[in-house]
Design a protein around this motif. Sequence first.
Motif, PDB file in Angstrom:
ATOM      1  N   GLU A  81      28.365  37.106  67.420  1.00 32.53           N
ATOM      2  CA  GLU A  81      29.623  36.817  68.111  1.00 32.53           C
ATOM      3  C   GLU A  81      30.571  36.025  67.217  1.00 32.53           C
ATOM      4  O   GLU A  81      31.771  36.299  67.159  1.00 32.53           O
ATOM      5  N   ARG A  84      31.901  38.424  64.532  1.00 35.12           N
ATOM      6  CA  ARG A  84      32.851  39.362  65.129  1.00 35.12           C
ATOM      7  C   ARG A  84      34.202  38.698  65.351  1.00 35.12           C
ATOM      8  O   ARG A  84      35.251  39.269  65.046  1.00 35.12           O
ATOM      9  N   ALA A  85      34.170  37.456  65.843  1.00 36.83           N
ATOM     10  CA  ALA A  85      35.406  36.711  66.100  1.00 36.83           C
ATOM     11  C   ALA A  85      36.161  36.426  64.802  1.00 36.83           C
ATOM     12  O   ALA A  85      37.390  36.330  64.797  1.00 36.83           O
ATOM     13  N   ALA A  86      35.414  36.300  63.698  1.00 34.26           N
ATOM     14  CA  ALA A  86      36.026  36.040  62.388  1.00 34.26           C
ATOM     15  C   ALA A  86      36.394  37.327  61.664  1.00 34.26           C
ATOM     16  O   ALA A  86      36.814  37.293  60.508  1.00 34.26           O
ATOM     17  N   GLN A  87      36.215  38.460  62.348  1.00 34.97           N
ATOM     18  CA  GLN A  87      36.553  39.787  61.829  1.00 34.97           C
ATOM     19  C   GLN A  87      35.733  40.172  60.594  1.00 34.97           C
ATOM     20  O   GLN A  87      36.200  40.896  59.714  1.00 34.97           O
ATOM     21  N   VAL A  88      34.499  39.656  60.558  1.00 35.44           N
ATOM     22  CA  VAL A  88      33.544  40.120  59.558  1.00 35.44           C
ATOM     23  C   VAL A  88      33.101  41.529  59.958  1.00 35.44           C
ATOM     24  O   VAL A  88      32.916  41.814  61.146  1.00 35.44           O
ATOM     25  N   GLN A  89      32.957  42.415  58.981  1.00 34.40           N
ATOM     26  CA  GLN A  89      32.625  43.809  59.288  1.00 34.40           C
ATOM     27  C   GLN A  89      31.150  43.944  59.672  1.00 34.40           C
ATOM     28  O   GLN A  89      30.247  43.775  58.844  1.00 34.40           O
ATOM     29  N   GLU A  93      25.018  46.526  65.563  1.00 37.46           N
ATOM     30  CA  GLU A  93      25.002  45.490  66.599  1.00 37.46           C
ATOM     31  C   GLU A  93      23.584  44.954  66.801  1.00 37.46           C
ATOM     32  O   GLU A  93      22.605  45.648  66.505  1.00 37.46           O
ATOM     33  N   TRP A 156      32.631  31.533  51.878  1.00 37.73           N
ATOM     34  CA  TRP A 156      32.302  32.511  52.919  1.00 37.73           C
ATOM     35  C   TRP A 156      30.945  32.186  53.547  1.00 37.73           C
ATOM     36  O   TRP A 156      30.803  32.180  54.771  1.00 37.73           O
ATOM     37  N   HIS A 160      30.700  31.058  57.439  1.00 35.65           N
ATOM     38  CA  HIS A 160      30.175  32.025  58.402  1.00 35.65           C
ATOM     39  C   HIS A 160      28.683  31.898  58.688  1.00 35.65           C
ATOM     40  O   HIS A 160      28.240  32.189  59.802  1.00 35.65           O
TER      41      HIS A 160
END
Length: 310
Positions: A81, A84-89, A93, A156, A160
Motif C-alpha cells: 500500500e 502503491r501510494a508512492a507510485q512505485v511500479q 499484487e 529510494w 520506501h
Amino acid sequence: MRLITHLRHVDLAVPDYDKQRDFYAGVWGLTEVASDGGISFLAAEGSPEQYVVRLRKAAEKRLDLISFGAASESDVDALAERLRAAQVQIISEPGKLDTPGGGYGFRFFDLDGRTVEVSADVAVRKHRKLEAKESVPVRLSHVVLNAPDIDATRTWYETHLGFALSDTLAHPRMGQVMHFMRCNPQHHSMAIARGPHTSLHHVSFELRGLDEYMYGTGRLLRAGVRMIWGPGRHLAGDNTFSYFLDPHGNTVEYTTELEELDEDTWHPHVHDFSQPEVTDQWGTANPMNELIAKESFNDVDRGVFVAPPV
C-alpha cells in the motif's frame, strides 16, 4: 517504520545453466533442494531460508530478483500500500507464492529497474549447526548492487523500504563510491556501489568462522576457481573477504564475522577508500586496482524494468 526484516535470496538467470548449477551445488557448497525444468533452488546448510540462490536457464544473463523478508502478511500488505501510494511500479499484487516454502508476497521494480520481492510466512527449512572445519556457507550474508547514481538509489531504499545507512566509502578523487545499507542490526544486508550501469556487484555468503572461511577460500583456490580479491578484512563492517567469479562472471564472496550494530547509538562513518587499511585491515589481500573494480561492474543487466517470467 521499517517493514523489511532481512535478505532472503538472490535469483540469477544464466545461459549456461548446467555449468552454473554445478558450480553453486558443487564447489561453492550450496545444497539443491528443488529443481524443475531449467530452475534450481539452492539452500545454505545453516540457514532457515528455503533457498538463498535461485538459478534459471535463460537466453541472456541477468539478475532475476532480490527477495527480502517481512514479519507478517499484514506487513506485506502495508508495504504494498505504501509503495502503491508512492507510485512505485508494482509487478504483482500481494498473494500466495508457489515457490518452495510458499508464503505470501509481491514484486515491484526499484528505482533502477531491479525486480524486488518481499514475502512473509515462508515455511522454515530444516537446517543445522555447521561443524568445525565445515567450509560451506551457513547463510546468505548480503548483496551489493551497482547503480549509476548511488545517492538516488540510497534515498529510494531509505524512503520506501526503511533501510538505514551504516557507512559510506569515499575516495579523494572519485567522491562517494559505496553506501552500506541495513534493514536489521547486521552492518549491511545490501550495499550500493557506484558503477557505469545497473548490475549485480556481488553476492556474499557467510561462513561459520575464520577457520572455515580460510578452509573455504583454500578449497576454491585448489579447485581452480579464480579469486579476484582477497583474503582480507574490510574496515566498514569489519568482515573478512575472498571474492571469486562464478562461471558467468558474477562476483561471489566468502565472508565471516560481519559486524552487528547497536542501531540506537550507531552513527555512519565516511571511510577513505584510498587508504589501504580501509579496504583491507590485515594487509593480506592483493591491492585493489582498476582491473578488480572493472570485474565487479559486471555486464549490463538485461533485466532492468523487465520482470522475470517466473
